[in-house]
Design a protein around this motif. Structure first.
Motif, PDB file in Angstrom:
ATOM      1  N   ILE A   6       0.443  -0.908   0.140  1.00 47.48           N
ATOM      2  CA  ILE A   6      -0.182   0.152   0.529  1.00 47.48           C
ATOM      3  C   ILE A   6       1.114   1.254   0.047  1.00 47.48           C
ATOM      4  O   ILE A   6       2.259   0.911   0.830  1.00 47.48           O
ATOM      5  N   ASP A   7       0.348   2.870  -0.805  1.00 48.54           N
ATOM      6  CA  ASP A   7       0.955   3.428  -0.742  1.00 48.54           C
ATOM      7  C   ASP A   7       0.412   4.199   0.440  1.00 48.54           C
ATOM      8  O   ASP A   7       0.254   4.186   1.275  1.00 48.54           O
ATOM      9  N   SER A   8       1.678   6.197   0.833  1.00 45.51           N
ATOM     10  CA  SER A   8       1.694   6.599   1.606  1.00 45.51           C
ATOM     11  C   SER A   8      -0.142   7.137   1.824  1.00 45.51           C
ATOM     12  O   SER A   8      -0.495   7.590   3.036  1.00 45.51           O
ATOM     13  N   MET A   9      -0.857   7.548   0.810  1.00 48.66           N
ATOM     14  CA  MET A   9      -2.573   7.877   1.004  1.00 48.66           C
ATOM     15  C   MET A   9      -3.455   6.668   1.537  1.00 48.66           C
ATOM     16  O   MET A   9      -4.444   6.942   2.843  1.00 48.66           O
ATOM     17  N   ASP A  10      -2.777   5.407   1.431  1.00 51.13           N
ATOM     18  CA  ASP A  10      -3.299   4.206   2.104  1.00 51.13           C
ATOM     19  C   ASP A  10      -3.501   4.291   3.312  1.00 51.13           C
ATOM     20  O   ASP A  10      -3.765   3.710   4.112  1.00 51.13           O
ATOM     21  N   PHE A  11      -1.565   4.033   3.478  1.00 58.06           N
ATOM     22  CA  PHE A  11      -1.843   3.910   5.194  1.00 58.06           C
ATOM     23  C   PHE A  11      -2.484   5.472   6.138  1.00 58.06           C
ATOM     24  O   PHE A  11      -3.218   4.888   7.071  1.00 58.06           O
ATOM     25  N   LEU A  12      -2.752   6.467   5.164  1.00 61.43           N
ATOM     26  CA  LEU A  12      -3.034   7.386   5.883  1.00 61.43           C
ATOM     27  C   LEU A  12      -4.784   7.250   6.147  1.00 61.43           C
ATOM     28  O   LEU A  12      -5.049   7.479   6.982  1.00 61.43           O
ATOM     29  N   ASN A  13      -5.138   6.624   4.895  1.00 61.06           N
ATOM     30  CA  ASN A  13      -6.527   6.015   5.466  1.00 61.06           C
ATOM     31  C   ASN A  13      -7.058   5.452   5.937  1.00 61.06           C
ATOM     32  O   ASN A  13      -7.923   4.991   6.808  1.00 61.06           O
ATOM     33  N   PHE A  14      -5.946   4.484   6.004  1.00 60.73           N
ATOM     34  CA  PHE A  14      -6.398   3.533   7.484  1.00 60.73           C
ATOM     35  C   PHE A  14      -6.113   3.905   8.892  1.00 60.73           C
ATOM     36  O   PHE A  14      -6.654   3.775  10.012  1.00 60.73           O
ATOM     37  N   VAL A  15      -4.657   4.829   9.072  1.00 57.23           N
ATOM     38  CA  VAL A  15      -4.702   5.499  10.197  1.00 57.23           C
ATOM     39  C   VAL A  15      -6.228   6.878  10.324  1.00 57.23           C
ATOM     40  O   VAL A  15      -6.460   6.564  11.781  1.00 57.23           O
ATOM     41  N   THR A  16      -6.531   7.022   9.255  1.00 55.40           N
ATOM     42  CA  THR A  16      -8.049   7.921   9.866  1.00 55.40           C
ATOM     43  C   THR A  16      -9.159   7.049  10.029  1.00 55.40           C
ATOM     44  O   THR A  16     -10.248   7.298  11.002  1.00 55.40           O
ATOM     45  N   ALA A  17      -9.210   6.138   9.133  1.00 56.46           N
ATOM     46  CA  ALA A  17     -10.185   4.854   9.759  1.00 56.46           C
ATOM     47  C   ALA A  17     -10.187   4.144  10.701  1.00 56.46           C
ATOM     48  O   ALA A  17     -11.110   4.184  11.955  1.00 56.46           O
ATOM     49  N   ILE A  18      -9.237   4.576  11.627  1.00 57.67           N
ATOM     50  CA  ILE A  18      -9.119   3.872  12.966  1.00 57.67           C
ATOM     51  C   ILE A  18      -9.509   5.006  14.223  1.00 57.67           C
ATOM     52  O   ILE A  18      -9.651   4.558  14.874  1.00 57.67           O
ATOM     53  N   HIS A  19      -8.743   6.315  14.005  1.00 55.63           N
ATOM     54  CA  HIS A  19      -9.245   7.584  14.347  1.00 55.63           C
ATOM     55  C   HIS A  19     -10.525   7.501  14.852  1.00 55.63           C
ATOM     56  O   HIS A  19     -11.438   7.977  15.472  1.00 55.63           O
ATOM     57  N   ARG A  20     -11.478   7.605  13.891  1.00 55.95           N
ATOM     58  CA  ARG A  20     -12.619   7.052  12.909  1.00 55.95           C
ATOM     59  C   ARG A  20     -13.200   6.167  13.735  1.00 55.95           C
ATOM     60  O   ARG A  20     -14.087   5.996  15.145  1.00 55.95           O
ATOM     61  N   ARG A  21     -13.029   5.023  13.895  1.00 53.55           N
ATOM     62  CA  ARG A  21     -13.657   4.008  14.383  1.00 53.55           C
ATOM     63  C   ARG A  21     -12.957   3.269  15.805  1.00 53.55           C
ATOM     64  O   ARG A  21     -14.204   3.546  16.944  1.00 53.55           O
ATOM     65  N   LEU A  22     -12.414   3.792  16.200  1.00 55.18           N
ATOM     66  CA  LEU A  22     -11.944   3.534  18.316  1.00 55.18           C
ATOM     67  C   LEU A  22     -11.721   4.977  18.789  1.00 55.18           C
ATOM     68  O   LEU A  22     -11.546   4.477  19.510  1.00 55.18           O
ATOM     69  N   GLY A  23     -12.033   6.146  17.835  1.00 52.00           N
ATOM     70  CA  GLY A  23     -12.091   7.489  18.787  1.00 52.00           C
ATOM     71  C   GLY A  23     -10.772   7.866  19.145  1.00 52.00           C
ATOM     72  O   GLY A  23     -10.998   8.688  20.496  1.00 52.00           O
ATOM     73  N   VAL A  24     -10.028   7.485  18.493  1.00 56.49           N
ATOM     74  CA  VAL A  24      -8.124   8.113  19.307  1.00 56.49           C
ATOM     75  C   VAL A  24      -8.089   9.169  18.685  1.00 56.49           C
ATOM     76  O   VAL A  24      -8.017   8.914  16.964  1.00 56.49           O
ATOM     77  N   ASP A  25      -7.395   9.980  18.616  1.00 53.17           N
ATOM     78  CA  ASP A  25      -6.240  10.832  18.307  1.00 53.17           C
ATOM     79  C   ASP A  25      -4.634  10.308  18.131  1.00 53.17           C
ATOM     80  O   ASP A  25      -4.370   9.913  19.066  1.00 53.17           O
ATOM     81  N   ILE A  26      -4.404  10.369  16.998  1.00 55.20           N
ATOM     82  CA  ILE A  26      -2.939  10.024  16.333  1.00 55.20           C
ATOM     83  C   ILE A  26      -2.766  10.947  15.948  1.00 55.20           C
ATOM     84  O   ILE A  26      -2.589  11.078  14.816  1.00 55.20           O
ATOM     85  N   PRO A  27      -1.430  11.481  16.381  1.00 54.14           N
ATOM     86  CA  PRO A  27      -0.925  12.197  16.100  1.00 54.14           C
ATOM     87  C   PRO A  27       0.715  12.053  15.071  1.00 54.14           C
ATOM     88  O   PRO A  27       0.303  10.708  14.718  1.00 54.14           O
ATOM     89  N   GLU A  28       0.248  12.870  13.879  1.00 46.76           N
ATOM     90  CA  GLU A  28       1.281  12.519  12.643  1.00 46.76           C
ATOM     91  C   GLU A  28       2.703  11.791  13.877  1.00 46.76           C
ATOM     92  O   GLU A  28       3.375  11.268  13.234  1.00 46.76           O
ATOM     93  N   LEU A  29       3.041  12.509  14.180  1.00 43.54           N
ATOM     94  CA  LEU A  29       4.820  11.833  14.747  1.00 43.54           C
ATOM     95  C   LEU A  29       4.465  10.285  15.017  1.00 43.54           C
ATOM     96  O   LEU A  29       5.121   9.982  15.971  1.00 43.54           O
ATOM     97  N   ASP A  30       3.229  10.032  15.542  1.00 47.92           N
ATOM     98  CA  ASP A  30       2.723   8.775  15.636  1.00 47.92           C
ATOM     99  C   ASP A  30       2.863   7.597  15.104  1.00 47.92           C
ATOM    100  O   ASP A  30       2.621   6.603  15.391  1.00 47.92           O
ATOM    101  N   TYR A  31       2.404   8.032  13.733  1.00 49.20           N
ATOM    102  CA  TYR A  31       2.300   7.318  12.666  1.00 49.20           C
ATOM    103  C   TYR A  31       2.921   6.111  12.038  1.00 49.20           C
ATOM    104  O   TYR A  31       2.765   5.023  12.312  1.00 49.20           O
ATOM    105  N   PRO A  32       4.649   6.344  12.101  1.00 46.99           N
ATOM    106  CA  PRO A  32       5.217   5.325  12.715  1.00 46.99           C
ATOM    107  C   PRO A  32       5.087   3.623  13.499  1.00 46.99           C
ATOM    108  O   PRO A  32       5.510   2.908  13.548  1.00 46.99           O
ATOM    109  N   LYS A  33       4.392   4.619  14.587  1.00 53.00           N
ATOM    110  CA  LYS A  33       4.089   2.742  15.538  1.00 53.00           C
ATOM    111  C   LYS A  33       2.688   2.127  15.153  1.00 53.00           C
ATOM    112  O   LYS A  33       2.843   0.988  15.793  1.00 53.00           O
ATOM    113  N   LEU A  34       2.572   2.744  13.776  1.00 51.96           N
ATOM    114  CA  LEU A  34       0.851   1.413  13.696  1.00 51.96           C
ATOM    115  C   LEU A  34       1.706   1.366  11.520  1.00 51.96           C
ATOM    116  O   LEU A  34       0.918   0.918  11.289  1.00 51.96           O
ATOM    117  N   GLY A  35       3.464   0.956  12.379  1.00 49.95           N
ATOM    118  CA  GLY A  35       3.273   0.788  10.580  1.00 49.95           C
ATOM    119  C   GLY A  35       3.514  -0.775  10.845  1.00 49.95           C
ATOM    120  O   GLY A  35       3.718  -1.294   9.510  1.00 49.95           O
TER     121      GLY A  35
END
Length: 82
Positions: A38-67
């Motif tokens: 998947i490309d970076s846009m797909d990964f961003l869509n994944f992070v956004t979906a997790i945020h919406r689904r679980l109500g968790v704020d995920i700052p951009e600096l934490d994206y690598p933790k979801l790798g």
């Protein structure tokens, strides 16, 4: 939310992004972008979906933790305890 529920939510959201993949066979320590091709846009869509689904704020600096699947589960377990 327990670890199994978090993992299931991640599988479902990853399945929306990479429906052709058998996510149950995914190495939990593998880099998601590489393993799912998947490309970076797909990964961003994944992070956004997790945020919406679980109500968790995920700052951009934490994206690598979801790798990886394990990394994402561990990160979200901590965030959901708060």
């Amino acid at each position: 939310m327990n670890e199994a529920e978090i993992r299931e939510a991640l599988w479902q959201e990853l399945g929306n992004i990479a429906p052709e993949m058998d996510l149950r066979q995914l190495d939990p320590s593998a880099n998601l972008r590489e393993a799912l091709d998947i490309d970076s846009m797909d990964f961003l869509n994944f992070v956004t979906a997790i945020h919406r689904r679980l109500g968790v704020d995920i700052p951009e600096l934490d994206y690598p933790k979801l790798g990886t699947l394990d990394g994402a589960v561990n990160y979200l377990k901590v965030k959901l305890r708060r």
